[in-house]
Design an enzyme around this catalytic site. Structure first.
Site, PDB file in Angstrom:
ATOM      1  N   SER A 110       8.968  -3.632   4.179  1.00 60.80           N
ATOM      2  CA  SER A 110      10.053  -4.603   4.308  1.00 60.80           C
ATOM      3  C   SER A 110      11.357  -4.015   3.787  1.00 60.80           C
ATOM      4  CB  SER A 110       9.709  -5.883   3.538  1.00 60.80           C
ATOM      5  OG  SER A 110       9.488  -5.592   2.161  1.00 60.80           O
ATOM      6  N   VAL A 138      12.352  -2.329   0.006  1.00 67.15           N
ATOM      7  CA  VAL A 138      11.164  -1.967  -0.764  1.00 67.15           C
ATOM      8  C   VAL A 138      11.264  -0.555  -1.348  1.00 67.15           C
ATOM      9  CG1 VAL A 138       9.775  -0.931   1.080  1.00 67.15           C
ATOM     10  CG2 VAL A 138       8.643  -2.254  -0.726  1.00 67.15           C
ATOM     11  N   GLY A 139      12.183   0.264  -0.809  1.00 67.46           N
ATOM     12  CA  GLY A 139      12.381   1.599  -1.382  1.00 67.46           C
ATOM     13  C   GLY A 139      12.038   2.742  -0.444  1.00 67.46           C
ATOM     14  N   LYS A 140      12.065   2.514   0.854  1.00 67.86           N
ATOM     15  CA  LYS A 140      11.704   3.564   1.812  1.00 67.86           C
ATOM     16  C   LYS A 140      12.701   4.724   1.778  1.00 67.86           C
ATOM     17  CE  LYS A 140      11.816   0.808   5.339  1.00 67.86           C
ATOM     18  NZ  LYS A 140      12.159  -0.449   4.632  1.00 67.86           N
ATOM     19  N   SER A 141      13.986   4.406   1.837  1.00 67.81           N
ATOM     20  CA  SER A 141      15.001   5.465   1.876  1.00 67.81           C
ATOM     21  C   SER A 141      15.067   6.230   0.559  1.00 67.81           C
ATOM     22  CB  SER A 141      16.375   4.861   2.205  1.00 67.81           C
ATOM     23  OG  SER A 141      16.371   4.262   3.484  1.00 67.81           O
ATOM     24  N   GLU A 169      20.585   5.927   4.078  1.00 62.51           N
ATOM     25  CA  GLU A 169      21.314   4.831   3.436  1.00 62.51           C
ATOM     26  C   GLU A 169      20.626   4.485   2.115  1.00 62.51           C
ATOM     27  OE1 GLU A 169      22.170   0.051   3.846  1.00 62.51           O
ATOM     28  OE2 GLU A 169      21.088   1.109   5.444  1.00 62.51           O
ATOM     29  N   ARG A 223      -9.482   1.268  -3.557  1.00 61.96           N
ATOM     30  CA  ARG A 223      -9.460   2.194  -4.695  1.00 61.96           C
ATOM     31  C   ARG A 223     -10.278   3.450  -4.435  1.00 61.96           C
ATOM     32  NH1 ARG A 223     -10.356  -1.051 -10.211  1.00 61.96           N
ATOM     33  NH2 ARG A 223      -9.736   1.010 -10.984  1.00 61.96           N
TER      34      ARG A 223
END
Length: 310
Positions: free
Chosen positions: A154, A157-160, A202, A243
């Site tokens: 989404s 979330v921290g992809k870039s 970005e 896991r």
């Protein structure tokens, strides 16, 4: 689906335009190439008029043996309003009957210096690439140790940021934010960046940065085959995450399924390292080394031994 015309072939392969200039923007809708040998002999019942027509030494040698009436008739039937183009190989001269028919209907008549077989292969590869089914996915595509990893999740979330960290670790960025994906062959997905945002990342709070300018040409690449998808999602305390790594999940893009891993995100987790290791582990699995399966087998052996003791 991308649009390809005879004008694109002129610019791409430096062909020579002999006739039919008004039709150079006719769309080419199939990657199949036709060599109209049967049509030269007069059999037009199953003539694939919507394909590119390729005339080589064999076809034109037979054509020279025809009568003047048959020559005009065959060329008029060969050049239809559906035909996207006719190409001559080996830099051969175009028959006057073909030039007249092409001009009359507006069929682009092109000429190449390549041999017929090489030209056919070259055109087929180009058209299959350009006319392949295409879609766009919101995410980041990075080349990690030769593995094309598509990072999804989404917005925010921290992809870039993860991609930036991976580039700093020596990996190569292909696309950020929007990834154009083509299914160039069966089970083969190739991703690339839209031209407008090529080489750009970005980063929220920092803005747009040019990866190639900052890290050099070795930090980017124009396209990459996608082999693995890693989906980032915020950590959900109520969700049970895998896991062991025995369960396999897939993501379907166009008509191809690719392996998918879901990685939960929370403060303190080094996502770049996790994704880097995931790519290495994926490569080991393709070589037949599966750590999770080896552990499962050891555990099963231990349980069997324990049961035998009792």
């Amino acid at each position: 689906m991308a649009k390809v015309t005879a004008n694109d072939l002129l610019e791409k392969f430096k062909f020579e335009l002999l006739a039919g200039e008004e039709g150079i923007y006719r769309p080419i809708t199939t990657s199949d190439i036709s060599r109209p040998g049967m049509e030269m002999a007069g059999f037009f019942t199953y003539y694939p008029a919507k394909r590119l027509q390729l005339l080589g030494r064999t076809e034109l040698s037979f054509f020279k043996q025809l009568s003047d009436h048959d020559k005009r008739e065959r060329m008029q039937k060969l050049c239809t309003y559906d035909t996207p183009g006719i190409i001559l190989s080996r830099d051969m001269d175009a028959p006057k009957e073909l030039i007249e028919a092409a001009e009359k209907v507006g069929v682009p008549l092109l000429r190449s210096t390549q041999t017929t077989t090489r030209l056919s292969s070259m055109l087929t590869n180009y058209l299959e690439s350009q006319l392949a089914p295409m879609t766009a996915v919101h995410g980041v595509l990075v080349d990690i140790y030769g593995i094309g990893v598509l990072i999804t999740g989404s917005s925010g979330v921290g992809k870039s940021e993860t991609a930036l960290d991976l580039v700093r670790r020596g990996h190569r960025l292909v696309a950020d934010d929007s990834v154009e994906i083509r299914q160039e062959h069966e089970e083969t997905l190739v991703g690339r960046s839209p031209e407008l945002i090529q080489h750009l990342l970005e980063i929220r709070g920092l803005g747009i940065i040019n990866v190639m300018t900052l890290f050099g040409a070795g930090a980017v690449r124009p396209f990459k085959r996608i082999a693995l998808c890693i989906h980032l999602e915020l950590w959900d305390q109520t969700k049970a995450y895998d896991r062991l790594g025995l369960d396999e999940e897939y993501m379907r893009i166009i008509n191809t399924d690719i392996p998918k891993l879901t990685v939960p995100v929370r403060p303190g987790r080094n996502l770049a390292v996790i994704i880097e290791v995931a790519a290495m582990n994926f490569r080991l699995k393709r070589l037949g080394i599966n750590a999770a399966q080896q552990f499962s087998d050891r555990l099963a052996d231990v349980i069997d031994e324990s049961e035998q003791e009792f």
